[in-house]
Design a protein around this motif. Structure first.
Motif, mmCIF file in Angstrom:
data_model
loop_
_atom_site.group_PDB
_atom_site.id
_atom_site.type_symbol
_atom_site.label_atom_id
_atom_site.label_comp_id
_atom_site.label_asym_id
_atom_site.label_seq_id
_atom_site.Cartn_x
_atom_site.Cartn_y
_atom_site.Cartn_z
ATOM 1 N N GLN A 104 0.833 -1.202 0.000
ATOM 2 C CA GLN A 104 0.000 0.000 0.000
ATOM 3 C C GLN A 104 0.871 1.257 0.000
ATOM 4 O O GLN A 104 0.519 2.258 -0.634
ATOM 5 N N VAL A 105 1.998 1.204 0.689
ATOM 6 C CA VAL A 105 2.925 2.347 0.685
ATOM 7 C C VAL A 105 3.476 2.536 -0.730
ATOM 8 O O VAL A 105 3.517 3.657 -1.252
ATOM 9 N N ILE A 106 3.865 1.437 -1.368
ATOM 10 C CA ILE A 106 4.394 1.506 -2.738
ATOM 11 C C ILE A 106 3.339 2.062 -3.685
ATOM 12 O O ILE A 106 3.627 2.913 -4.534
ATOM 13 N N GLU A 107 2.093 1.628 -3.517
ATOM 14 C CA GLU A 107 1.005 2.144 -4.360
ATOM 15 C C GLU A 107 0.815 3.648 -4.153
ATOM 16 O O GLU A 107 0.616 4.393 -5.115
ATOM 17 N N ALA A 108 0.912 4.101 -2.908
ATOM 18 C CA ALA A 108 0.793 5.542 -2.639
ATOM 19 C C ALA A 108 1.907 6.317 -3.331
ATOM 20 O O ALA A 108 1.675 7.396 -3.891
ATOM 21 N N VAL A 109 3.111 5.755 -3.316
ATOM 22 C CA VAL A 109 4.252 6.394 -3.993
ATOM 23 C C VAL A 109 4.004 6.443 -5.501
ATOM 24 O O VAL A 109 4.253 7.453 -6.147
ATOM 25 N N GLU A 110 3.484 5.352 -6.046
ATOM 26 C CA GLU A 110 3.184 5.316 -7.484
ATOM 27 C C GLU A 110 2.112 6.329 -7.873
ATOM 28 O O GLU A 110 2.037 6.751 -9.025
ATOM 29 N N HIS A 111 1.297 6.728 -6.893
ATOM 30 C CA HIS A 111 0.261 7.730 -7.142
ATOM 31 C C HIS A 111 0.693 9.131 -6.700
ATOM 32 O O HIS A 111 -0.135 10.029 -6.559
ATOM 33 N N GLY A 112 1.991 9.306 -6.447
ATOM 34 C CA GLY A 112 2.511 10.648 -6.214
ATOM 35 C C GLY A 112 2.990 10.985 -4.816
ATOM 36 O O GLY A 112 3.546 12.057 -4.609
ATOM 37 N N ALA A 113 2.761 10.131 -3.831
ATOM 38 C CA ALA A 113 3.235 10.431 -2.472
ATOM 39 C C ALA A 113 4.761 10.427 -2.460
ATOM 40 O O ALA A 113 5.394 9.536 -3.015
ATOM 41 N N ARG A 114 5.359 11.449 -1.836
ATOM 42 C CA ARG A 114 6.819 11.572 -1.806
ATOM 43 C C ARG A 114 7.378 11.656 -0.398
ATOM 44 O O ARG A 114 8.580 11.538 -0.206
ATOM 45 N N THR A 115 6.531 11.878 0.590
ATOM 46 C CA THR A 115 6.991 11.999 1.971
ATOM 47 C C THR A 115 6.188 11.048 2.862
ATOM 48 O O THR A 115 5.129 10.555 2.456
ATOM 49 N N VAL A 116 6.674 10.819 4.060
ATOM 50 C CA VAL A 116 5.955 9.974 5.010
ATOM 51 C C VAL A 116 4.583 10.574 5.294
ATOM 52 O O VAL A 116 3.583 9.850 5.339
ATOM 53 N N SER A 117 4.514 11.881 5.443
ATOM 54 C CA SER A 117 3.222 12.546 5.693
ATOM 55 C C SER A 117 2.240 12.294 4.559
ATOM 56 O O SER A 117 1.047 12.050 4.788
ATOM 57 N N GLU A 118 2.722 12.362 3.319
ATOM 58 C CA GLU A 118 1.855 12.114 2.166
ATOM 59 C C GLU A 118 1.417 10.652 2.107
ATOM 60 O O GLU A 118 0.265 10.360 1.778
ATOM 61 N N VAL A 119 2.317 9.742 2.436
ATOM 62 C CA VAL A 119 1.960 8.317 2.495
ATOM 63 C C VAL A 119 0.907 8.099 3.579
ATOM 64 O O VAL A 119 -0.087 7.394 3.366
ATOM 65 N N ASN A 120 1.106 8.719 4.736
ATOM 66 C CA ASN A 120 0.152 8.583 5.838
ATOM 67 C C ASN A 120 -1.232 9.084 5.432
ATOM 68 O O ASN A 120 -2.243 8.444 5.725
ATOM 69 N N ALA A 121 -1.268 10.218 4.745
ATOM 70 C CA ALA A 121 -2.550 10.777 4.308
ATOM 71 C C ALA A 121 -3.235 9.849 3.305
ATOM 72 O O ALA A 121 -4.455 9.671 3.344
ATOM 73 N N ALA A 122 -2.462 9.244 2.423
ATOM 74 C CA ALA A 122 -3.024 8.381 1.383
ATOM 75 C C ALA A 122 -3.436 7.004 1.903
ATOM 76 O O ALA A 122 -4.380 6.406 1.390
ATOM 77 N N THR A 123 -2.741 6.500 2.924
ATOM 78 C CA THR A 123 -2.967 5.119 3.371
ATOM 79 C C THR A 123 -3.634 4.990 4.734
ATOM 80 O O THR A 123 -4.148 3.922 5.065
ATOM 81 N N GLY A 124 -3.575 6.048 5.525
ATOM 82 C CA GLY A 124 -4.076 5.961 6.896
ATOM 83 C C GLY A 124 -3.040 5.441 7.873
ATOM 84 O O GLY A 124 -3.345 5.177 9.039
ATOM 85 N N ALA A 125 -1.804 5.298 7.422
ATOM 86 C CA ALA A 125 -0.725 4.838 8.308
ATOM 87 C C ALA A 125 -0.535 5.814 9.461
ATOM 88 O O ALA A 125 -0.771 7.014 9.323
ATOM 89 N N MET A 126 -0.145 5.306 10.593
ATOM 90 C CA MET A 126 0.201 6.055 11.795
ATOM 91 C C MET A 126 -0.996 6.789 12.425
ATOM 92 O O MET A 126 -0.806 7.644 13.268
#
Length: 165
Positions: A104-126
């Protein structure tokens, strides 16, 4: 455990058993982890027989936790979650608290996430943090997510052999 040892002057001193910091199965250096983490993640709390646990980070070793004092070990099949740093973990969680996988983190990156904060927003992590209990290392998953981001960035950066780096 305490025992008597001699010194070069012929006298005896009381010494503590040295702390073993390497996995008793593979010899890999262990990483300290709190007993609360171990108790929360084992299949049976009666298996927890010590206070100085370490994690074996060797991906090929079945030992997840070992006790620094008594030599007891807890293996992958004695832990209730797949261990992300062990070979064959399925799913391979990046964030245990929110059950966000590395995929899911990799998918978020493939959709433009570049930072941990952006990954968290896209995936619900943390979002549901209780890392001391949920993450097998007993620490926040920020570093795990950052490592996935770094690996993805490396795979996206083609190196042109004809240009100077």
């Amino acid at each position: 455990m305490k025992f008597l040892i001699g010194n070069s002057h012929g006298s005896r001193v009381l010494a503590s058993n040295p702390v073993r910091s390497s996995c008793p199965v593979c010899g890999n250096e262990g990483t300290s982890v709190g007993v609360m983490t171990v108790e929360h993640l084992v299949t049976d709390r009666d298996l927890v027989r010590g206070e100085k646990y370490r994690t074996c980070m060797n991906e090929d070793c079945d030992v997840v936790y070992f006790d620094s004092d008594n030599g007891s070990t807890l293996t992958k099949n004695q832990v209730i979650v797949p261990i992300w740093f062990k070979r064959g973990a399925d799913p391979k969680y990046a964030c245990y608290c929110s059950q966000v996988t590395e995929a899911q983190v990799i998918e978020a990156v493939e959709h433009g996430a570049r930072t941990v904060s952006e990954v968290n927003a896209a995936t619900g992590a943390m979002k549901n943090s209780n890392c001391k209990k949920n993450n097998p290392l007993g620490v926040c998953c920020h570093k795990i997510i950052q490592e996935v981001l770094d690996r993805q960035e490396l795979t996206k950066s083609p190196i042109n052999p004809f240009t100077k780096q």
